[in-house]
Design a protein around this motif. Structure first.
Motif, PDB file in Angstrom:
ATOM      1  N   PHE A   9      81.744  27.786  31.616  1.00 18.28           N
ATOM      2  CA  PHE A   9      83.048  28.240  32.090  1.00 18.28           C
ATOM      3  C   PHE A   9      84.159  27.331  31.572  1.00 18.28           C
ATOM      4  O   PHE A   9      85.157  27.793  31.015  1.00 18.28           O
ATOM      5  CB  PHE A   9      83.067  28.294  33.629  1.00 18.28           C
ATOM      6  N   TYR A  10      83.982  26.012  31.725  1.00 19.52           N
ATOM      7  CA  TYR A  10      85.013  25.077  31.294  1.00 19.52           C
ATOM      8  C   TYR A  10      85.123  25.009  29.769  1.00 19.52           C
ATOM      9  O   TYR A  10      86.217  24.853  29.233  1.00 19.52           O
ATOM     10  CB  TYR A  10      84.779  23.689  31.895  1.00 19.52           C
ATOM     11  N   GLU A 101     103.654  20.860  32.088  1.00 26.11           N
ATOM     12  CA  GLU A 101     104.675  21.902  32.275  1.00 26.11           C
ATOM     13  C   GLU A 101     104.281  22.908  33.347  1.00 26.11           C
ATOM     14  O   GLU A 101     105.139  23.625  33.861  1.00 26.11           O
ATOM     15  CB  GLU A 101     104.906  22.643  30.958  1.00 26.11           C
ATOM     16  N   HIS A 102     102.990  23.010  33.635  1.00 26.40           N
ATOM     17  CA  HIS A 102     102.485  23.983  34.613  1.00 26.40           C
ATOM     18  C   HIS A 102     101.628  23.264  35.661  1.00 26.40           C
ATOM     19  O   HIS A 102     100.404  23.439  35.695  1.00 26.40           O
ATOM     20  CB  HIS A 102     101.656  25.065  33.914  1.00 26.40           C
ATOM     21  N   PRO A 103     102.258  22.460  36.530  1.00 21.63           N
ATOM     22  CA  PRO A 103     101.471  21.678  37.498  1.00 21.63           C
ATOM     23  C   PRO A 103     100.671  22.542  38.471  1.00 21.63           C
ATOM     24  O   PRO A 103      99.618  22.115  38.935  1.00 21.63           O
ATOM     25  CB  PRO A 103     102.516  20.832  38.223  1.00 21.63           C
ATOM     26  N   VAL A 104     101.141  23.740  38.754  1.00 21.66           N
ATOM     27  CA  VAL A 104     100.389  24.620  39.657  1.00 21.66           C
ATOM     28  C   VAL A 104      99.046  24.996  39.016  1.00 21.66           C
ATOM     29  O   VAL A 104      98.019  25.027  39.694  1.00 21.66           O
ATOM     30  CB  VAL A 104     101.211  25.886  40.002  1.00 21.66           C
ATOM     31  N   LEU A 105      99.059  25.242  37.707  1.00 19.89           N
ATOM     32  CA  LEU A 105      97.802  25.565  37.027  1.00 19.89           C
ATOM     33  C   LEU A 105      96.879  24.350  36.976  1.00 19.89           C
ATOM     34  O   LEU A 105      95.656  24.494  37.067  1.00 19.89           O
ATOM     35  CB  LEU A 105      98.080  26.095  35.621  1.00 19.89           C
ATOM     36  N   LEU A 106      97.466  23.157  36.858  1.00 27.16           N
ATOM     37  CA  LEU A 106      96.654  21.940  36.904  1.00 27.16           C
ATOM     38  C   LEU A 106      95.988  21.816  38.269  1.00 27.16           C
ATOM     39  O   LEU A 106      94.793  21.515  38.365  1.00 27.16           O
ATOM     40  CB  LEU A 106      97.500  20.705  36.606  1.00 27.16           C
ATOM     41  N   LEU A 107      96.753  22.056  39.330  1.00 30.58           N
ATOM     42  CA  LEU A 107      96.185  22.001  40.685  1.00 30.58           C
ATOM     43  C   LEU A 107      95.096  23.051  40.861  1.00 30.58           C
ATOM     44  O   LEU A 107      94.065  22.790  41.486  1.00 30.58           O
ATOM     45  CB  LEU A 107      97.278  22.176  41.732  1.00 30.58           C
ATOM     46  N   LEU A 108      95.332  24.229  40.304  1.00 34.78           N
ATOM     47  CA  LEU A 108      94.313  25.285  40.382  1.00 34.78           C
ATOM     48  C   LEU A 108      93.050  24.865  39.643  1.00 34.78           C
ATOM     49  O   LEU A 108      91.932  25.046  40.146  1.00 34.78           O
ATOM     50  CB  LEU A 108      94.874  26.585  39.803  1.00 34.78           C
ATOM     51  N   LEU A 109      93.208  24.282  38.472  1.00 39.64           N
ATOM     52  CA  LEU A 109      92.061  23.788  37.712  1.00 39.64           C
ATOM     53  C   LEU A 109      91.324  22.707  38.496  1.00 39.64           C
ATOM     54  O   LEU A 109      90.095  22.739  38.606  1.00 39.64           O
ATOM     55  CB  LEU A 109      92.508  23.239  36.353  1.00 39.64           C
ATOM     56  N   LEU A 110      92.072  21.767  39.056  1.00 39.58           N
ATOM     57  CA  LEU A 110      91.447  20.701  39.842  1.00 39.58           C
ATOM     58  C   LEU A 110      90.754  21.251  41.087  1.00 39.58           C
ATOM     59  O   LEU A 110      89.724  20.718  41.510  1.00 39.58           O
ATOM     60  CB  LEU A 110      92.489  19.646  40.225  1.00 39.58           C
ATOM     61  N   ALA A 111      91.303  22.338  41.647  1.00 38.43           N
ATOM     62  CA  ALA A 111      90.681  22.954  42.825  1.00 38.43           C
ATOM     63  C   ALA A 111      89.342  23.606  42.480  1.00 38.43           C
ATOM     64  O   ALA A 111      88.495  23.769  43.367  1.00 38.43           O
ATOM     65  CB  ALA A 111      91.627  23.985  43.437  1.00 38.43           C
ATOM     66  N   THR A 112      89.136  23.956  41.222  1.00 38.06           N
ATOM     67  CA  THR A 112      87.851  24.551  40.849  1.00 38.06           C
ATOM     68  C   THR A 112      86.733  23.511  40.791  1.00 38.06           C
ATOM     69  O   THR A 112      85.565  23.857  40.895  1.00 38.06           O
ATOM     70  CB  THR A 112      87.926  25.263  39.483  1.00 38.06           C
ATOM     71  N   TRP A 117      81.263  21.753  41.864  1.00 39.91           N
ATOM     72  CA  TRP A 117      80.345  20.723  42.357  1.00 39.91           C
ATOM     73  C   TRP A 117      79.404  21.304  43.420  1.00 39.91           C
ATOM     74  O   TRP A 117      78.201  21.092  43.384  1.00 39.91           O
ATOM     75  CB  TRP A 117      81.145  19.556  42.924  1.00 39.91           C
ATOM     76  N   ARG A 118      79.983  22.032  44.361  1.00 44.03           N
ATOM     77  CA  ARG A 118      79.167  22.643  45.428  1.00 44.03           C
ATOM     78  C   ARG A 118      78.212  23.672  44.854  1.00 44.03           C
ATOM     79  O   ARG A 118      77.066  23.773  45.285  1.00 44.03           O
ATOM     80  CB  ARG A 118      80.068  23.262  46.474  1.00 44.03           C
ATOM     81  N   PHE A 119      78.673  24.439  43.892  1.00 41.76           N
ATOM     82  CA  PHE A 119      77.818  25.449  43.253  1.00 41.76           C
ATOM     83  C   PHE A 119      76.638  24.784  42.546  1.00 41.76           C
ATOM     84  O   PHE A 119      75.508  25.244  42.636  1.00 41.76           O
ATOM     85  CB  PHE A 119      78.640  26.277  42.256  1.00 41.76           C
ATOM     86  N   VAL A 120      76.903  23.685  41.854  1.00 38.25           N
ATOM     87  CA  VAL A 120      75.846  23.012  41.091  1.00 38.25           C
ATOM     88  C   VAL A 120      74.914  22.226  42.002  1.00 38.25           C
ATOM     89  O   VAL A 120      73.689  22.314  41.866  1.00 38.25           O
ATOM     90  CB  VAL A 120      76.452  22.077  40.019  1.00 38.25           C
ATOM     91  N   PHE A 121      75.472  21.468  42.934  1.00 38.12           N
ATOM     92  CA  PHE A 121      74.661  20.522  43.703  1.00 38.12           C
ATOM     93  C   PHE A 121      74.397  20.944  45.148  1.00 38.12           C
ATOM     94  O   PHE A 121      73.714  20.225  45.871  1.00 38.12           O
ATOM     95  CB  PHE A 121      75.319  19.139  43.701  1.00 38.12           C
ATOM     96  N   GLY A 122      74.942  22.105  45.569  1.00 38.95           N
ATOM     97  CA  GLY A 122      74.687  22.578  46.924  1.00 38.95           C
ATOM     98  C   GLY A 122      73.225  22.926  47.115  1.00 38.95           C
ATOM     99  O   GLY A 122      72.499  23.207  46.166  1.00 38.95           O
ATOM    100  N   LYS A 123      72.798  22.919  48.356  1.00 36.99           N
ATOM    101  CA  LYS A 123      71.395  23.242  48.655  1.00 36.99           C
ATOM    102  C   LYS A 123      71.144  24.711  48.396  1.00 36.99           C
ATOM    103  O   LYS A 123      71.998  25.561  48.618  1.00 36.99           O
ATOM    104  CB  LYS A 123      71.080  22.923  50.109  1.00 36.99           C
ATOM    105  N   LYS A 124      69.937  25.015  47.932  1.00 35.31           N
ATOM    106  CA  LYS A 124      69.560  26.406  47.682  1.00 35.31           C
ATOM    107  C   LYS A 124      69.580  27.170  49.002  1.00 35.31           C
ATOM    108  O   LYS A 124      69.113  26.691  50.026  1.00 35.31           O
ATOM    109  CB  LYS A 124      68.178  26.494  47.056  1.00 35.31           C
ATOM    110  N   GLY A 125      70.151  28.359  48.956  1.00 31.63           N
ATOM    111  CA  GLY A 125      70.222  29.197  50.141  1.00 31.63           C
ATOM    112  C   GLY A 125      71.376  28.847  51.058  1.00 31.63           C
ATOM    113  O   GLY A 125      71.623  29.536  52.024  1.00 31.63           O
TER     114      GLY A 125
END
Length: 127
Positions: A9-10, A101-112, A117-125
């Protein structure tokens, strides 16, 4: 597999800042799909070798290590190829300028990032 999905994705997201040719995008896609395909092969071999007969424990371990090694070697090769494709200081500067120039998009990127992290390292199920 989850890590590879997030990485892909990245990779594709940041590739938008580059003037890649269709051949370069094809190479990126082959690398992404190749790592995922090898990961599936590795996972299937691990499942088959989960409960070997006692006389096959050593062989099962070697087979699982070899399958994991194949994923590792291909992933390292893809990372090296990625450096050749993506290492471009003027583009890095353009990316920094874009997000300045687009700090909102930076915040959105950082929010992902916590979501990834949770998707990769979260517990199965876990939901």
């Amino acid at each position: 597999m989850r890590f590879h999905l997030c990485a892909a994705f990245y990779v594709y997201l940041f590739s938008l800042f580059y003037d890649f040719t269709s051949t370069q995008y094809a190479l990126i896609t082959i690398m992404v799909v190749g790592v995922m395909a090898l990961e599936l092969v590795n996972s299937s071999i691990e499942r088959v070798m989960e409960r070997p007969a006692p006389e096959r424990y050593r062989t099962a371990g070697v087979v699982k290590d070899m399958a994991a090694g194949a994923v590792l070697i291909f992933s390292i090769g893809c990372a090296v190829a990625g450096v050749f494709l993506f290492w471009n200081v003027p583009v890095f500067e353009r990316i920094l300028g874009y997000f300045a120039e687009h700090p909102v998009l930076l915040l959105l990127l950082l929010a992902t990032l916590p979501v990834a992290w949770r998707f990769v390292f979260g517990k199965k199920g876990e939901k």
